[in-house]
Write a protein that holds these residues in place. Sequence first.
Motif, PDB file in Angstrom:
ATOM      1  N   HIS A  18      -6.711   5.896  11.145  1.00  0.00           N
ATOM      2  CA  HIS A  18      -5.384   5.578  10.602  1.00  0.00           C
ATOM      3  C   HIS A  18      -4.461   6.798  10.639  1.00  0.00           C
ATOM      4  O   HIS A  18      -3.254   6.644  10.860  1.00  0.00           O
ATOM      5  CB  HIS A  18      -5.526   5.050   9.179  1.00  0.00           C
TER       6      HIS A  18
ATOM      7  N   GLY B  24     -11.884  -1.963   4.705  1.00  0.00           N
ATOM      8  CA  GLY B  24     -10.683  -2.570   4.151  1.00  0.00           C
ATOM      9  C   GLY B  24     -10.021  -1.696   3.098  1.00  0.00           C
ATOM     10  O   GLY B  24      -8.791  -1.606   3.043  1.00  0.00           O
ATOM     11  N   LEU B  25     -10.833  -1.031   2.262  1.00  0.00           N
ATOM     12  CA  LEU B  25     -10.268  -0.159   1.232  1.00  0.00           C
ATOM     13  C   LEU B  25      -9.537   1.025   1.855  1.00  0.00           C
ATOM     14  O   LEU B  25      -8.416   1.362   1.442  1.00  0.00           O
ATOM     15  CB  LEU B  25     -11.381   0.337   0.308  1.00  0.00           C
TER      16      LEU B  25
ATOM     17  N   THR C  20      -8.286   1.176   4.864  1.00  0.00           N
ATOM     18  CA  THR C  20      -7.100   0.636   5.528  1.00  0.00           C
ATOM     19  C   THR C  20      -5.982   0.377   4.525  1.00  0.00           C
ATOM     20  O   THR C  20      -4.807   0.697   4.772  1.00  0.00           O
ATOM     21  CB  THR C  20      -7.449  -0.659   6.268  1.00  0.00           C
ATOM     22  N   PHE C  21      -6.329  -0.199   3.382  1.00  0.00           N
ATOM     23  CA  PHE C  21      -5.330  -0.483   2.341  1.00  0.00           C
ATOM     24  C   PHE C  21      -4.687   0.805   1.837  1.00  0.00           C
ATOM     25  O   PHE C  21      -3.463   0.879   1.665  1.00  0.00           O
ATOM     26  CB  PHE C  21      -6.004  -1.237   1.195  1.00  0.00           C
ATOM     27  N   ILE C  22      -5.490   1.839   1.596  1.00  0.00           N
ATOM     28  CA  ILE C  22      -4.955   3.108   1.097  1.00  0.00           C
ATOM     29  C   ILE C  22      -4.013   3.736   2.123  1.00  0.00           C
ATOM     30  O   ILE C  22      -2.903   4.175   1.780  1.00  0.00           O
ATOM     31  CB  ILE C  22      -6.107   4.070   0.758  1.00  0.00           C
ATOM     32  N   HIS C  23      -4.424   3.783   3.371  1.00  0.00           N
ATOM     33  CA  HIS C  23      -3.597   4.446   4.382  1.00  0.00           C
ATOM     34  C   HIS C  23      -2.384   3.607   4.762  1.00  0.00           C
ATOM     35  O   HIS C  23      -1.369   4.162   5.192  1.00  0.00           O
ATOM     36  CB  HIS C  23      -4.438   4.765   5.615  1.00  0.00           C
ATOM     37  N   ARG C  24      -2.469   2.304   4.610  1.00  0.00           N
ATOM     38  CA  ARG C  24      -1.275   1.493   4.839  1.00  0.00           C
ATOM     39  C   ARG C  24      -0.233   1.783   3.779  1.00  0.00           C
ATOM     40  O   ARG C  24       0.967   1.864   4.070  1.00  0.00           O
ATOM     41  CB  ARG C  24      -1.641   0.011   4.834  1.00  0.00           C
ATOM     42  N   GLY C  25      -0.688   1.957   2.527  1.00  0.00           N
ATOM     43  CA  GLY C  25       0.240   2.339   1.473  1.00  0.00           C
ATOM     44  C   GLY C  25       0.869   3.698   1.735  1.00  0.00           C
ATOM     45  O   GLY C  25       2.068   3.898   1.504  1.00  0.00           O
TER      46      GLY C  25
END
Length: 300
Positions: A30, A241-242, A244-249
Motif C-alpha cells: 500500500h 483487510g485490517l 488495507t483499511f488503515i492505509h486507505r484511511g
Amino acid sequence: MDYFACYGFAGTYFIVFGLWNLASVCRRFHICRRHRKKYSSSTSYSCDNSKYCLLRDHPIECYIKIIALLSGMALEIVLSTNDGWNWTGLRRAKFATIYFFLAISALTDIFVHYLSFTPFNLDYLCLLFSFFVEWILIRFPRQERPPLEDLLYNLLEYAIFITMVTVAIEMHCKSHTIPAIIRSFFMLLQGTWFWQISFILWKPSFGLPWKHDDQGDLTLACLFFAWHCGGNLVLVVLVSGLVTFIHRGIAIKQQRKKDELQMKSLIKPRKNGQTIISLGSYDDDDDDDESEIEFQRRRK
C-alpha cells in the motif's frame, strides 16, 4: 524445557514472524501504491517507512530473530547434553539444528541490508536452505513412529515443503504480493500445527490420551489440520483487510491535505478587493478572462 514447550517455542516463532511478514507485505504494497513506486518483496522487513520508529534504518526483525533462535538453540543443546546421545537427546538436537539454520538466514538478511556487494538473492537462498533443513530433519527417520505421530509429522512436512516452494517462487517474482502472502500463510500453518502436535502428543485436551493406531483418531487429526488451514486463511484475510483499511484511511487523509494545499494555492486576492480561484494564468487588469473563475466577495 519438555517436549511440549519445545514444540510450543517453534510454533510461537513461526506464528509471530508469519503474522509480521503478512502485515509487512500488505503495508509495503500500500505504501508503494500510494507513492507510485514499484513493489518488491524481501525475506525480512523493517519499519523504515514509519516516522515514529526510532530503528527504522535497521533490520530490527533480524536481530529479534537471532536472539530468539540462539536462545532456543542454546537451551536445546544444554538439555540434549543432559539427556545423553539417546533418542530424546537427538530429537532436541534436531530442533537446535533447525534454529541454527534459521539464525543463519536472519544473519544473512543483516548482511544484505548493510552491504551492497552481496550475491544476488543470497537472502532468499539462505531462507530456502533453512526450510529445506527443517523439512529433512522433520521427515526422517520415520521407521519407528506410531501411525498417529507419523501422520502428524507428515502433515507438517507438507506445510514445510510448500513453504519451500513459495520461497522459490517469491525469489523470482518479487514484484508480486501473492507468493509472499502464501509464504506467510504456510508459516502460520507451521506454527499452529507445531502447537497442535504438542497438545496431541504430550498434553491431550480434557485429559483423554490419543490412541496411536485408532482410525477415528487418525481421521480427527486430519480434520484438525483442515481446520488449521481454514482458520489461518481467515486470519490472513482479516490481517490483510485490517492493514488495507488503515492505509486507505491514511491515503484519504493525505489526499485531503493535498487538495487543501492546492486550493489554497489557487485562491488569490485581487487589487480591487475581490477574491478569485484561478485555474490558469490571469491578467490583473482583465476581470473577464476566460481562463479563470471568479468568486467575488465585497469587503465591508
